[in-house]
Design a protein around this motif. Structure first.
Motif, mmCIF file in Angstrom:
data_model
loop_
_atom_site.group_PDB
_atom_site.id
_atom_site.type_symbol
_atom_site.label_atom_id
_atom_site.label_comp_id
_atom_site.label_asym_id
_atom_site.label_seq_id
_atom_site.Cartn_x
_atom_site.Cartn_y
_atom_site.Cartn_z
ATOM 1 N N VAL A 1 10.989 -20.587 -33.237
ATOM 2 C CA VAL A 1 12.187 -21.367 -33.540
ATOM 3 C C VAL A 1 13.407 -20.466 -33.390
ATOM 4 N N ASN A 2 14.386 -20.925 -32.642
ATOM 5 C CA ASN A 2 15.642 -20.199 -32.470
ATOM 6 C C ASN A 2 16.520 -20.501 -33.686
ATOM 7 N N LEU A 3 16.786 -19.489 -34.517
ATOM 8 C CA LEU A 3 17.592 -19.683 -35.728
ATOM 9 C C LEU A 3 19.069 -19.358 -35.498
ATOM 10 N N ASP A 4 19.473 -19.123 -34.276
ATOM 11 C CA ASP A 4 20.868 -18.790 -33.976
ATOM 12 C C ASP A 4 21.794 -19.880 -34.523
ATOM 13 N N GLY A 5 22.717 -19.486 -35.395
ATOM 14 C CA GLY A 5 23.660 -20.433 -35.979
ATOM 15 C C GLY A 5 23.180 -21.090 -37.262
ATOM 16 N N TRP A 6 21.929 -20.891 -37.654
ATOM 17 C CA TRP A 6 21.428 -21.427 -38.921
ATOM 18 C C TRP A 6 22.077 -20.652 -40.066
ATOM 19 N N THR A 7 22.127 -21.260 -41.247
ATOM 20 C CA THR A 7 22.740 -20.610 -42.401
ATOM 21 C C THR A 7 21.817 -20.645 -43.618
ATOM 22 N N LEU A 8 21.979 -19.618 -44.442
ATOM 23 C CA LEU A 8 21.303 -19.511 -45.722
ATOM 24 C C LEU A 8 22.408 -19.272 -46.744
ATOM 25 N N ALA A 9 22.538 -20.161 -47.733
ATOM 26 C CA ALA A 9 23.671 -20.081 -48.658
ATOM 27 C C ALA A 9 23.228 -20.277 -50.103
ATOM 28 N N ASP A 10 24.045 -19.739 -51.022
ATOM 29 C CA ASP A 10 23.823 -19.965 -52.450
ATOM 30 C C ASP A 10 24.778 -21.046 -52.933
ATOM 31 N N GLU A 11 24.705 -21.375 -54.223
ATOM 32 C CA GLU A 11 25.552 -22.430 -54.783
ATOM 33 C C GLU A 11 27.036 -22.075 -54.768
ATOM 34 N N ASP A 12 27.357 -20.780 -54.780
ATOM 35 C CA ASP A 12 28.756 -20.354 -54.798
ATOM 36 C C ASP A 12 29.366 -20.269 -53.400
ATOM 37 N N GLY A 13 28.583 -20.591 -52.392
ATOM 38 C CA GLY A 13 29.115 -20.589 -51.033
ATOM 39 C C GLY A 13 28.951 -19.290 -50.274
ATOM 40 N N HIS A 14 28.260 -18.290 -50.878
ATOM 41 C CA HIS A 14 27.960 -17.066 -50.131
ATOM 42 C C HIS A 14 26.990 -17.454 -49.026
ATOM 43 N N THR A 15 27.371 -17.227 -47.783
ATOM 44 C CA THR A 15 26.586 -17.722 -46.655
ATOM 45 C C THR A 15 26.240 -16.610 -45.677
ATOM 46 N N TYR A 16 24.986 -16.593 -45.276
ATOM 47 C CA TYR A 16 24.524 -15.699 -44.221
ATOM 48 C C TYR A 16 24.249 -16.577 -43.002
ATOM 49 N N THR A 17 24.800 -16.194 -41.853
ATOM 50 C CA THR A 17 24.573 -16.940 -40.612
ATOM 51 C C THR A 17 23.688 -16.108 -39.691
ATOM 52 N N PHE A 18 22.599 -16.710 -39.239
ATOM 53 C CA PHE A 18 21.682 -16.038 -38.320
ATOM 54 C C PHE A 18 22.350 -15.908 -36.958
ATOM 55 N N ASP A 19 22.252 -14.719 -36.373
ATOM 56 C CA ASP A 19 22.902 -14.436 -35.099
ATOM 57 C C ASP A 19 21.873 -13.928 -34.096
ATOM 58 N N HIS A 20 21.613 -14.711 -33.071
ATOM 59 C CA HIS A 20 20.662 -14.328 -32.015
ATOM 60 C C HIS A 20 19.317 -13.899 -32.591
ATOM 61 N N TYR A 21 18.752 -14.758 -33.428
ATOM 62 C CA TYR A 21 17.452 -14.446 -34.029
ATOM 63 C C TYR A 21 16.461 -15.570 -33.737
ATOM 64 N N ARG A 22 15.258 -15.175 -33.340
ATOM 65 C CA ARG A 22 14.184 -16.114 -33.032
ATOM 66 C C ARG A 22 13.008 -15.793 -33.946
ATOM 67 N N LEU A 23 12.579 -16.783 -34.728
ATOM 68 C CA LEU A 23 11.445 -16.615 -35.638
ATOM 69 C C LEU A 23 10.195 -17.102 -34.916
ATOM 70 N N GLU A 24 9.302 -16.170 -34.657
ATOM 71 C CA GLU A 24 8.079 -16.496 -33.919
ATOM 72 C C GLU A 24 7.195 -17.447 -34.722
ATOM 73 N N GLY A 25 6.266 -18.081 -34.045
ATOM 74 C CA GLY A 25 5.330 -18.990 -34.694
ATOM 75 C C GLY A 25 4.474 -18.271 -35.726
ATOM 76 N N ARG A 26 4.232 -18.943 -36.851
ATOM 77 C CA ARG A 26 3.421 -18.404 -37.947
ATOM 78 C C ARG A 26 3.943 -17.066 -38.467
ATOM 79 N N ALA A 27 5.243 -16.847 -38.338
ATOM 80 C CA ALA A 27 5.844 -15.577 -38.765
ATOM 81 C C ALA A 27 6.762 -15.802 -39.966
ATOM 82 N N THR A 28 7.051 -14.698 -40.653
ATOM 83 C CA THR A 28 7.947 -14.709 -41.814
ATOM 84 C C THR A 28 9.010 -13.649 -41.609
ATOM 85 N N VAL A 29 10.237 -13.979 -42.004
ATOM 86 C CA VAL A 29 11.325 -13.005 -41.983
ATOM 87 C C VAL A 29 11.883 -12.906 -43.399
#
Length: 157
Positions: free
Chosen positions: A72-100
């Motif tokens: 799965v290409n996670l480019d542009g996906w975001t991970l955020a908390d309730e206060d709006g602190h946001t991490y944006t994935f940049d040019h990252y691909r999560l392989e099948g059956r993998a964990t990051v």
């Protein structure tokens, strides 16, 4: 051939032709596996003293798991908390059956570890929600802990 045998032969032939002529049902075709990425574990309370050291910040993390075989290409996906602190994935691909593991602090990104490059903690120890959204800002998954009434699908540690 008697009329009875002719009739049976004709019915049998019609049944065979009818079976061949029927369109294939959806069940006959394997549907492509839909990629599913989920928040699998959240380490929101960094072990030890909260001294904002690089080591302590990097012990606060969120793990995402791709539960399918397709990358799965996670480019542009975001991970955020309730206060709006946001991490944006940049040019990252999560392989099948993998964990990051996405660490709060600073570090060098690899296939299995990404870093937010923050100097302060993101995830509240008492209660918070980690929310994952795709590059179209569509909800993918969340994980909550503490004083909230609901819990997402992620396991919480």
């Amino acid at each position: 051939m008697t009329a009875r045998r002719l009739s049976s032969a004709a019915l049998a032939a019609a049944a065979i032709v009818g079976a061949v002529a029927l369109p294939a049902s959806a069940a006959d075709h394997a549907r492509p596996e839909r990629a599913k990425v989920e928040i699998s574990v959240v380490q929101y309370d960094s072990p030890g003293r909260d001294d904002r050291s690089r080591r302590s910040l990097n012990k606060e993390w969120v793990e995402l798991t791709n539960t399918t075989r397709r990358a799965v290409n996670l480019d542009g996906w975001t991970l955020a908390d309730e206060d709006g602190h946001t991490y944006t994935f940049d040019h990252y691909r999560l392989e099948g059956r993998a964990t990051v593991r996405v660490h709060t602090g600073e570090g060098r990104d690899t296939d299995s570890d990404l870093y937010m490059d923050r100097r302060n903690y993101v995830w509240d120890n008492d209660s918070d929600t980690a929310t994952l959204r795709n590059d179209h800002d569509r909800f993918i998954d969340d994980a909550s802990w503490g004083g909230h009434g609901h819990h997402g699908s992620g396991r919480h540690h």
